[in-house]
Every structure is written in structure tokens, then in C-alpha cells.
Scaffold this active site. Sequence first.
Site, PDB file in Angstrom:
ATOM      1  N   GLY A  51       3.789  22.439 109.234  1.00 53.21           N
ATOM      2  CA  GLY A  51       5.157  23.032 109.925  1.00 53.21           C
ATOM      3  C   GLY A  51       5.237  23.277 111.206  1.00 53.21           C
ATOM      4  O   GLY A  51       5.836  23.807 111.238  1.00 53.21           O
ATOM      5  N   ARG A  94       1.809  34.255 108.226  1.00 52.32           N
ATOM      6  CA  ARG A  94       2.415  33.095 108.811  1.00 52.32           C
ATOM      7  C   ARG A  94       3.352  32.110 107.940  1.00 52.32           C
ATOM      8  O   ARG A  94       3.165  32.679 106.312  1.00 52.32           O
ATOM      9  CB  ARG A  94       0.675  31.916 108.981  1.00 52.32           C
ATOM     10  CG  ARG A  94       1.127  30.598 109.343  1.00 52.32           C
ATOM     11  CD  ARG A  94       1.667  29.776 107.548  1.00 52.32           C
ATOM     12  NE  ARG A  94       1.896  28.656 108.437  1.00 52.32           N
ATOM     13  CZ  ARG A  94       1.971  27.819 108.040  1.00 52.32           C
ATOM     14  NH1 ARG A  94       2.966  27.340 106.171  1.00 52.32           N
ATOM     15  NH2 ARG A  94       2.588  25.935 108.187  1.00 52.32           N
ATOM     16  N   VAL A  95       4.115  32.106 108.473  1.00 48.85           N
ATOM     17  CA  VAL A  95       5.132  31.797 108.509  1.00 48.85           C
ATOM     18  C   VAL A  95       5.346  29.533 108.981  1.00 48.85           C
ATOM     19  O   VAL A  95       5.731  30.068 110.187  1.00 48.85           O
ATOM     20  CB  VAL A  95       6.295  31.851 108.324  1.00 48.85           C
ATOM     21  CG1 VAL A  95       8.066  31.881 107.888  1.00 48.85           C
ATOM     22  CG2 VAL A  95       7.069  33.253 107.966  1.00 48.85           C
ATOM     23  N   GLY A  96       5.560  28.898 107.565  1.00 51.18           N
ATOM     24  CA  GLY A  96       5.994  27.364 108.530  1.00 51.18           C
ATOM     25  C   GLY A  96       7.344  27.142 108.389  1.00 51.18           C
ATOM     26  O   GLY A  96       8.018  27.739 108.471  1.00 51.18           O
ATOM     27  N   ASP A  97       7.337  25.599 108.657  1.00 58.62           N
ATOM     28  CA  ASP A  97       8.298  25.826 108.928  1.00 58.62           C
ATOM     29  C   ASP A  97       9.674  25.435 107.277  1.00 58.62           C
ATOM     30  O   ASP A  97      11.032  25.854 107.560  1.00 58.62           O
ATOM     31  CB  ASP A  97       8.871  23.504 108.699  1.00 58.62           C
ATOM     32  CG  ASP A  97       7.898  23.340 107.437  1.00 58.62           C
ATOM     33  OD1 ASP A  97       6.971  23.360 107.513  1.00 58.62           O
ATOM     34  OD2 ASP A  97       8.613  21.851 107.258  1.00 58.62           O
ATOM     35  N   THR A 116       8.114  17.679 104.025  1.00 55.01           N
ATOM     36  CA  THR A 116       6.191  18.461 103.861  1.00 55.01           C
ATOM     37  C   THR A 116       5.382  17.898 104.936  1.00 55.01           C
ATOM     38  O   THR A 116       5.318  16.865 105.490  1.00 55.01           O
ATOM     39  CB  THR A 116       6.464  18.386 102.561  1.00 55.01           C
ATOM     40  OG1 THR A 116       4.971  18.586 101.792  1.00 55.01           O
ATOM     41  CG2 THR A 116       6.570  16.233 102.395  1.00 55.01           C
ATOM     42  N   GLY A 117       4.895  18.974 105.521  1.00 57.57           N
ATOM     43  CA  GLY A 117       3.804  18.833 106.277  1.00 57.57           C
ATOM     44  C   GLY A 117       3.434  19.340 106.969  1.00 57.57           C
ATOM     45  O   GLY A 117       3.239  21.047 106.885  1.00 57.57           O
ATOM     46  N   THR A 122       4.015  20.745  99.625  1.00 59.23           N
ATOM     47  CA  THR A 122       5.129  21.678  99.222  1.00 59.23           C
ATOM     48  C   THR A 122       6.095  20.678  98.803  1.00 59.23           C
ATOM     49  O   THR A 122       6.219  19.611  98.167  1.00 59.23           O
ATOM     50  CB  THR A 122       5.636  21.688 100.538  1.00 59.23           C
ATOM     51  OG1 THR A 122       5.184  22.764 101.641  1.00 59.23           O
ATOM     52  CG2 THR A 122       7.034  22.554 100.700  1.00 59.23           C
TER      53      THR A 122
HETATM   54  N1  ASP Z   1       5.209  22.332 105.858  1.00 56.19           N
HETATM   55  C1  ASP Z   1       4.252  23.483 104.624  1.00 56.19           C
HETATM   56  C2  ASP Z   1       4.230  24.284 105.225  1.00 56.19           C
HETATM   57  O1  ASP Z   1       3.952  24.135 106.753  1.00 56.19           O
HETATM   58  C3  ASP Z   1       2.959  22.731 104.145  1.00 56.19           C
HETATM   59  C4  ASP Z   1       3.752  21.898 103.016  1.00 56.19           C
HETATM   60  O2  ASP Z   1       4.395  21.063 103.211  1.00 56.19           O
HETATM   61  O3  ASP Z   1       2.922  21.019 101.819  1.00 56.19           O
HETATM   62  O4  ASP Z   1       4.061  25.738 105.282  1.00 56.19           O
END
Ligand code: ASP
Length: 292
Positions: free
Chosen positions: A217, A191-194, A214-215, A163
Site C-alpha cells: 500500500g 497506519r492507513v494503507g491504500d 492489492t499489494g 486484501t
Molecule cells: N494494500 C494493502 C495495504 O497496504 C495490503 C494488501 O493488499 O493486502 O493495506
Amino acid sequence: MDRITMAVHGGAYDIPLDARDAHRRGCEAAVAAGYAVLERGGSALEAVEAAVIVLEDDPTFDAGRGSFLNEDGMVELDAGIMDGRNLDAGACAAVQEVRNPIVLARMLLESDHVLLVGAGADRYARDHGAPVCDQAWLVTDRERERWSSAQLGPTAARRWFDTVGAVARDRGGNLAAGTSTGGMPSKPRGRVGDAPLVGAGLYADDTQGAVSVTGWGEAFIRLVWAHRAALLAGAHGAEDGAVRALAILERLDARGGLIVVDPDGTASCRWNTPAMAFAIRGSDQPLTSGPA
Ligand code: ASP
């Protein structure tokens, strides 16, 4: 008061050695774009948007073109942006035909709403002149091959975080943050992440700090990680605040990284993964970037 600072990231994971140069160079180009906006007196919000556009347009990263594909082999994008001056925020999620989701997020920040998802968000982008594209344009050969060969099973996918994001402080002392992503490889459709969620994937408050993360989510949503990191930056400064914020992840054994700028304009980047792609430049901070 007139100190300016720009920081960007391009994911935190075990970035393959042959992809590290491209990650570092992409981050350096994005930080230069954002810093140029700040130098000519632009706002932190404008600088964040400009920097994230550069990262979205670079197929190296999991944002915009070149993003990971979902279980159906399609790109679905999430992005959010926040203005620390007045806590205005805009975000979009699961869009499939938007070239620069951060631009759509910025448009929504100026609107009466905060978050639009799916087909409605795609239509809003078309109707309001955000940069749109065909779904096929977002899909690169590299990601089509990765998806076809199913290189990443569900466990590996939780360790692959590419991300992008940016934080900035402008001459007026205002802060802003933005995050943009294609999410996790082979994620379920919808799916929706953070990344588009205020407080989870980004936060900005002039009195506390601005954060983009990033990480994993699913963990960051539950931890409300970006908001807590911003409060820690306000209480302890960016350096110490980022270290303390990273410790929050231990509770869920989560992996990731963050960039932070505090109200004084000090920026910091921390991660608990093998590597993180980032670049920081401030009027009081010479350019630093990674991964090495
Ligand atoms: N945080 C992002 C998600 O979960 C993934 C990422 O950081 O690459 O969608």
C-alpha cells in the site's frame, strides 16, 4: 450495452498451497453474489458491495473477521467504494468495531463526506446502523497465533497481501469498484494503507474503467496506482491496460496485483507476485478463477 461483468480478488502473494482452495472458493462465492445482483438488474455499486461483504465475512482473507493484527494485537480495518457514474466515493479507515467496513463505506458514499477514520468512524457506524461487532469477534485464533509467534517480520509483512476487492459493470454500462482490508501484519496502530484511498487502492470512472488493487500500500499511495490503472484501461482496454499498469510498479520495485473492468465490460486480472486469488464472470466471459 447490456453486458454485465463481475470480478473480485482476494489478495496477491505467495499464497500457501494449503490455503489456495479456500482463496479460490471464497472468490468464486463472492463473484456469484455480485453477479446475481447484476443479473437481476442491480447496479454495479450494489454488486461490488454484495461481493465484498462475502469476502469480508470469510475469515480466509485479510478483511473483516480474520484480518491481520496490528502491533498491539488488534484488528484495524480500512475500506473504500466508488461509483463510476458520478465519481461518488465513501471510505473508512482504522475502524475497530465494524463487521463490514464496505457497508460503512457505502453509507459514507451516500453522505456529505468521503472518509472517516478511527473512533469517529466506529461511532458513525453505530449511529447509522452499519453492521458493528466487538473487537474480539474480529480476531481469530489463527491470527492471534500468527501475531504471538511473530512469524512475519517487517520484510515478510511487505510480501503478505491478502486484501479483498471487487469491480463490476452493470446493464446500464455503469462501473464501480471497492476494496477492503485489515492492512499489513503487525502494522503500527493508526497506519492507513491504500485500500480506502481513492486513486490509490480503488478507482471507478464509467468513461475509463474500474480498478481494485492489492499489494504494498505505501507504494500504491505514492504511485496513485488505481487511478493510473483506470486511465490505462480506458486508453488500451482492460487486458492491455492491466499489463501496462503492472509495469508502473517496477519504479518502486513494488509487488501486488489488480482487477480491472473497462467500459466495454471486459475484465482482467494481473499480478507480479507468485499467486493471486481472483474470480471473474461476465455475460461474455465464462467463470475463471485462481489460484489453481
Ligand atoms: N494494500 C494493502 C495495504 O497496504 C495490503 C494488501 O493488499 O493486502 O493495506
